[in-house]
Design an enzyme around this catalytic site. Sequence first.
Site, PDB file in Angstrom:
ATOM      1  CG  HIS A 106     -12.020 -41.504  21.290  1.00  0.00           C
ATOM      2  ND1 HIS A 106     -11.150 -41.585  22.352  1.00  0.00           N
ATOM      3  CD2 HIS A 106     -13.053 -40.712  21.718  1.00  0.00           C
ATOM      4  CE1 HIS A 106     -11.628 -40.885  23.367  1.00  0.00           C
ATOM      5  NE2 HIS A 106     -12.771 -40.336  23.018  1.00  0.00           N
ATOM      6  CG  HIS A 175     -15.900 -42.883  25.743  1.00  0.00           C
ATOM      7  ND1 HIS A 175     -16.720 -42.022  26.435  1.00  0.00           N
ATOM      8  CD2 HIS A 175     -15.018 -42.111  25.072  1.00  0.00           C
ATOM      9  CE1 HIS A 175     -16.358 -40.781  26.162  1.00  0.00           C
ATOM     10  NE2 HIS A 175     -15.322 -40.805  25.344  1.00  0.00           N
ATOM     11  CD  GLU A 306     -13.173 -41.089  28.215  1.00  0.00           C
ATOM     12  OE1 GLU A 306     -12.544 -41.202  27.157  1.00  0.00           O
ATOM     13  OE2 GLU A 306     -13.686 -40.016  28.579  1.00  0.00           O
TER      14      GLU A 306
HETATM   15  C1  BGC Z   1     -12.639 -36.816  25.120  1.00  0.00           C
HETATM   16  C2  BGC Z   1     -13.589 -35.684  24.817  1.00  0.00           C
HETATM   17  C3  BGC Z   1     -14.526 -36.142  23.727  1.00  0.00           C
HETATM   18  C4  BGC Z   1     -15.251 -37.380  24.212  1.00  0.00           C
HETATM   19  C5  BGC Z   1     -16.202 -37.939  23.185  1.00  0.00           C
HETATM   20  C6  BGC Z   1     -13.439 -37.983  25.586  1.00  0.00           C
HETATM   21  O1  BGC Z   1     -12.588 -39.044  25.827  1.00  0.00           O
HETATM   22  O2  BGC Z   1     -11.665 -36.451  26.052  1.00  0.00           O
HETATM   23  O3  BGC Z   1     -12.901 -34.520  24.452  1.00  0.00           O
HETATM   24  O4  BGC Z   1     -15.439 -35.134  23.398  1.00  0.00           O
HETATM   25  O5  BGC Z   1     -14.334 -38.357  24.561  1.00  0.00           O
HETATM   26  O6  BGC Z   1     -15.568 -38.161  21.999  1.00  0.00           O
END
Ligand code: BGC
Length: 341
Positions: A106, A175, A306
Amino acid sequence: MTSVTRCVFGDLPGGGAVETFCLQSDFVKAEIISFGCIITRLETKDRDGNFSDIVLGFDDLKGYINKHPYFGAVVGRVANRIAKGKFTVDGQNYLLPINNGPNSLHGGLKGFDKVLWTPEVLENGVRFSYTSADGEEGYPGELRVWVTYTLSGSELSVHYKAQTSVTTPINVTNHSYFNLAGQGAENIYDHEISIDAEHYLPVDDTMIPTGEVATVQGTCFDLRKPVNLGNQMGKLQINGYDHNFCLSVTQKPQHCARVYHKPSGRVLSVCTTQPGVQFYTANFLDGSLKGKGGAVYPKHSALCLETQAWPDAVNKPQFPNTLLHPGEEYNQTTLFNFSLQ
Ligand code: BGC
């Protein structure tokens, strides 16, 4: 008619005022802050006409400044994982901060979710802009990014635009963690979901796609017909869903997922131009965060859809391209539509 109002949300410790933009129609009230472009509240009606806030989050800025699992935020420069935080573009090797097991997740340590964006009020929404410096979080090139939220009736649209000075991977998404019963409800087992995908991406034990584009046919990833999440997740050999579902690439947003919560009548439909959607059932929530109104958020107390490029695409030439070149423009749109059944 959508009304747009703004007010102060809080002050960043190092200076900088964070504002809330409140977008309101007859059906939806959305509150979005200029820190991380975070959707902090999203109220929609149930079948009796009562509004509830259906996204997880915090009451104050401190919650969002502290480490948290990206509640409501725009994530980037590259959402999801890049294996070992390494990639090569034009013969040049790049190294990103490792922040998730052996991988980069991310956008790194201070991704788009942790920066202050510049707002501009629109007639029916708000546009945020941000310039990510060359080398920020290890990524190449200066990247100018615009995120536009508009509300029209029962539809919240999110548009992402970007331009770069040097070729860079890019993958921007929102998210939000949804619980259509209202945030603070214990789980999502009474939700029904369908995802229009014939393929999904299996992952290794560090959550990096293996490279296989697998058929959903005959697996628990076949969500083409609606399934009840309680039943379905009871059958899983895994902790929950945290997988990219493969979509067809389109110019116009195309329907990709539908969530129905029978007790309230709420329906969330998602349309997107993006080639994938990460369906994540909040497997890593553990009840330790203090959420809005004192809510605690246990495992499986929300779901995320997402819309995104495929994880680790920059290292997998067989996956749809995520490189943005100078002179090109990145444009993606996702629509969240709220209705009743
Ligand atoms: C990921 C997860 C992660 C979450 C929060 C999602 O996009 O695929 O593995 O724990 O985001 O960071």
